[in-house]
Design a protein around this motif. Structure first.
Motif, PDB file in Angstrom:
ATOM      1  N   LYS A  69       0.812  -1.210   0.000  1.00  0.00           N
ATOM      2  CA  LYS A  69       0.000   0.000   0.000  1.00  0.00           C
ATOM      3  C   LYS A  69       0.854   1.271   0.000  1.00  0.00           C
ATOM      4  N   LYS A  70       1.938   1.237   0.787  1.00  0.00           N
ATOM      5  CA  LYS A  70       2.790   2.425   0.865  1.00  0.00           C
ATOM      6  C   LYS A  70       4.203   2.029   1.262  1.00  0.00           C
ATOM      7  N   ALA A  71       5.161   2.415   0.450  1.00  0.00           N
ATOM      8  CA  ALA A  71       6.559   2.076   0.719  1.00  0.00           C
ATOM      9  C   ALA A  71       7.004   2.648   2.062  1.00  0.00           C
ATOM     10  N   GLY A  72       7.646   1.820   2.849  1.00  0.00           N
ATOM     11  CA  GLY A  72       8.145   2.249   4.151  1.00  0.00           C
ATOM     12  C   GLY A  72       7.244   1.905   5.319  1.00  0.00           C
ATOM     13  N   ASP A  73       5.958   1.635   5.019  1.00  0.00           N
ATOM     14  CA  ASP A  73       5.018   1.337   6.101  1.00  0.00           C
ATOM     15  C   ASP A  73       5.309  -0.008   6.757  1.00  0.00           C
ATOM     16  N   GLY A  74       5.858  -0.940   5.987  1.00  0.00           N
ATOM     17  CA  GLY A  74       6.179  -2.243   6.538  1.00  0.00           C
ATOM     18  C   GLY A  74       7.242  -2.143   7.614  1.00  0.00           C
ATOM     19  N   GLU A  75       8.302  -1.403   7.309  1.00  0.00           N
ATOM     20  CA  GLU A  75       9.389  -1.248   8.271  1.00  0.00           C
ATOM     21  C   GLU A  75       8.925  -0.439   9.479  1.00  0.00           C
ATOM     22  N   ARG A  76       8.041   0.527   9.249  1.00  0.00           N
ATOM     23  CA  ARG A  76       7.507   1.311  10.360  1.00  0.00           C
ATOM     24  C   ARG A  76       6.699   0.417  11.309  1.00  0.00           C
ATOM     25  N   PHE A  77       5.925  -0.507  10.712  1.00  0.00           N
ATOM     26  CA  PHE A  77       5.144  -1.420  11.542  1.00  0.00           C
ATOM     27  C   PHE A  77       6.071  -2.273  12.410  1.00  0.00           C
ATOM     28  N   LYS A  78       7.128  -2.797  11.815  1.00  0.00           N
ATOM     29  CA  LYS A  78       8.073  -3.634  12.561  1.00  0.00           C
ATOM     30  C   LYS A  78       8.733  -2.839  13.688  1.00  0.00           C
ATOM     31  N   ASN A  79       9.148  -1.632  13.397  1.00  0.00           N
ATOM     32  CA  ASN A  79       9.785  -0.798  14.420  1.00  0.00           C
ATOM     33  C   ASN A  79       8.822  -0.517  15.580  1.00  0.00           C
ATOM     34  N   ASP A  80       7.570  -0.217  15.216  1.00  0.00           N
ATOM     35  CA  ASP A  80       6.568   0.049  16.252  1.00  0.00           C
ATOM     36  C   ASP A  80       6.282  -1.203  17.082  1.00  0.00           C
ATOM     37  N   TRP A  81       6.241  -2.348  16.413  1.00  0.00           N
ATOM     38  CA  TRP A  81       5.942  -3.613  17.097  1.00  0.00           C
ATOM     39  C   TRP A  81       6.921  -3.832  18.254  1.00  0.00           C
ATOM     40  N   PHE A  82       8.186  -3.543  18.038  1.00  0.00           N
ATOM     41  CA  PHE A  82       9.180  -3.758  19.090  1.00  0.00           C
ATOM     42  C   PHE A  82       9.312  -2.562  20.035  1.00  0.00           C
ATOM     43  N   SER A  83       9.203  -1.351  19.509  1.00  0.00           N
ATOM     44  CA  SER A  83       9.355  -0.179  20.377  1.00  0.00           C
ATOM     45  C   SER A  83       8.149   0.008  21.305  1.00  0.00           C
ATOM     46  N   ASP A  84       6.996  -0.562  20.931  1.00  0.00           N
ATOM     47  CA  ASP A  84       5.819  -0.471  21.797  1.00  0.00           C
ATOM     48  C   ASP A  84       6.053  -1.165  23.138  1.00  0.00           C
ATOM     49  N   ILE A 179      -2.846  -3.773  22.843  1.00  0.00           N
ATOM     50  CA  ILE A 179      -1.999  -4.709  23.586  1.00  0.00           C
ATOM     51  C   ILE A 179      -1.575  -4.110  24.926  1.00  0.00           C
ATOM     52  N   ALA A 180      -1.310  -2.812  24.952  1.00  0.00           N
ATOM     53  CA  ALA A 180      -0.924  -2.154  26.203  1.00  0.00           C
ATOM     54  C   ALA A 180      -1.987  -2.347  27.280  1.00  0.00           C
ATOM     55  N   GLU A 181      -3.255  -2.340  26.870  1.00  0.00           N
ATOM     56  CA  GLU A 181      -4.335  -2.542  27.832  1.00  0.00           C
ATOM     57  C   GLU A 181      -4.300  -3.944  28.427  1.00  0.00           C
ATOM     58  N   CYS A 182      -3.774  -4.919  27.676  1.00  0.00           N
ATOM     59  CA  CYS A 182      -3.609  -6.274  28.217  1.00  0.00           C
ATOM     60  C   CYS A 182      -2.617  -6.261  29.376  1.00  0.00           C
ATOM     61  N   TYR A 183      -1.556  -5.480  29.235  1.00  0.00           N
ATOM     62  CA  TYR A 183      -0.552  -5.411  30.298  1.00  0.00           C
ATOM     63  C   TYR A 183      -1.095  -4.655  31.505  1.00  0.00           C
ATOM     64  N   ALA A 184      -1.962  -3.705  31.274  1.00  0.00           N
ATOM     65  CA  ALA A 184      -2.626  -3.024  32.396  1.00  0.00           C
ATOM     66  C   ALA A 184      -3.495  -4.014  33.159  1.00  0.00           C
ATOM     67  N   LYS A 185      -4.222  -4.853  32.423  1.00  0.00           N
ATOM     68  CA  LYS A 185      -5.082  -5.847  33.056  1.00  0.00           C
ATOM     69  C   LYS A 185      -4.254  -6.921  33.758  1.00  0.00           C
ATOM     70  N   LEU A 186      -3.167  -7.364  33.133  1.00  0.00           N
ATOM     71  CA  LEU A 186      -2.284  -8.351  33.758  1.00  0.00           C
ATOM     72  C   LEU A 186      -1.735  -7.808  35.078  1.00  0.00           C
ATOM     73  N   ALA A 187      -1.281  -6.568  35.066  1.00  0.00           N
ATOM     74  CA  ALA A 187      -0.755  -5.948  36.284  1.00  0.00           C
ATOM     75  C   ALA A 187      -1.824  -5.873  37.366  1.00  0.00           C
ATOM     76  N   LYS A 188      -3.032  -5.541  36.962  1.00  0.00           N
ATOM     77  CA  LYS A 188      -4.145  -5.481  37.927  1.00  0.00           C
ATOM     78  C   LYS A 188      -4.385  -6.848  38.541  1.00  0.00           C
ATOM     79  N   ASN A 189      -4.379  -7.885  37.714  1.00  0.00           N
ATOM     80  CA  ASN A 189      -4.595  -9.246  38.213  1.00  0.00           C
ATOM     81  C   ASN A 189      -3.526  -9.641  39.232  1.00  0.00           C
ATOM     82  N   ILE A 190      -2.256  -9.394  38.887  1.00  0.00           N
ATOM     83  CA  ILE A 190      -1.156  -9.776  39.779  1.00  0.00           C
ATOM     84  C   ILE A 190      -1.219  -8.967  41.074  1.00  0.00           C
ATOM     85  N   ALA A 191      -1.475  -7.670  40.951  1.00  0.00           N
ATOM     86  CA  ALA A 191      -1.555  -6.808  42.141  1.00  0.00           C
ATOM     87  C   ALA A 191      -2.677  -7.269  43.069  1.00  0.00           C
TER      88      ALA A 191
END
Length: 200
Positions: A69-84, A179-191
């Motif tokens: 769809k757009k050149a460069g978007d693939g690499e941006r997705f990968k970078n975001d996947w790990f930096s998130d 996905i971040a909300e999953c970690y919020a819920k996981l933290a709530k469960n453990i706490a």
């Protein structure tokens, strides 16, 4: 019809609660008494993505589709996947966990501490939101607690499956937000487990 819908949603709630129930793998709650600070370690080794053979296959699929769809978007997705991970998931976990305890009676930090809590994520389902339909993200995670200078001696280990994140009032179009909300819920469960079983 209303009764059928109510029964359906009630069943979903029951299934969700059951899926997110803690399964103790090793150790005992008594081993955690007196611990007030945990150093967090996040581990994504061999994380599985549903419907894909592995994480690499998932990334290739998503990157290829975006590149078409757009050149460069693939690499941006990968970078975001790990930096998130450090930018979204870890801060969300820390915030959600620490706010459950008054006066910081128990807390987690990414700084050094005498005791470590390792969060090993074994599954990530990113979910989706295309406006008219959406699905929560889900994670499977094991948390292991040990003395920082003695990682071989496990004080407690437990696992949660299918932890779903809820939030953003449906405006979670970015997979990182879901996905971040999953970690919020996981933290709530453990706490909550620590509050009920360790601090009682």
């Amino acid at each position: 019809m209303k009764k059928q819908l109510f029964s359906f949603f009630a069943m979903l709630v029951i299934v969700s609660a059951s899926a997110q129930k803690l399964k103790i793998q090793e150790g005992d709650y008594n081993n955690l008494k007196g611990i007030d600070t945990y150093s967090l370690v996040f581990d994504y080794t061999d994380v599985q993505i549903p419907k894909f053979d592995n994480e690499e296959a998932f990334l290739k699929d998503k990157m290829d589709k975006r590149e078409e769809k757009k050149a460069g978007d693939g690499e941006r997705f990968k970078n975001d996947w790990f930096s998130d991970r450090p930018n979204r998931y870890h801060p969300k976990f820390i915030e959600s966990f620490n706010k459950r305890f008054d006066d910081g009676v128990v807390s987690v930090t990414e700084d050094a501490a005498d005791y470590t809590m390792k969060i090993h994520t074994s599954k990530i389902y990113p979910g989706y939101n295309v406006g008219i339909v959406r699905h929560n993200a889900e994670i499977d995670a094991t948390f292991t607690i040990y003395k920082t200078d003695d990682p071989a001696t496990v004080l407690f280990e437990g696992k949660y499956k299918d932890v779903q994140g809820y939030g953003s009032m449906g405006y979670d179009y970015n997979s990182g937000d879901r996905i971040a909300e999953c970690y919020a819920k996981l933290a709530k469960n453990i706490a909550n487990v620590i509050k009920k079983k360790v601090l009682k």
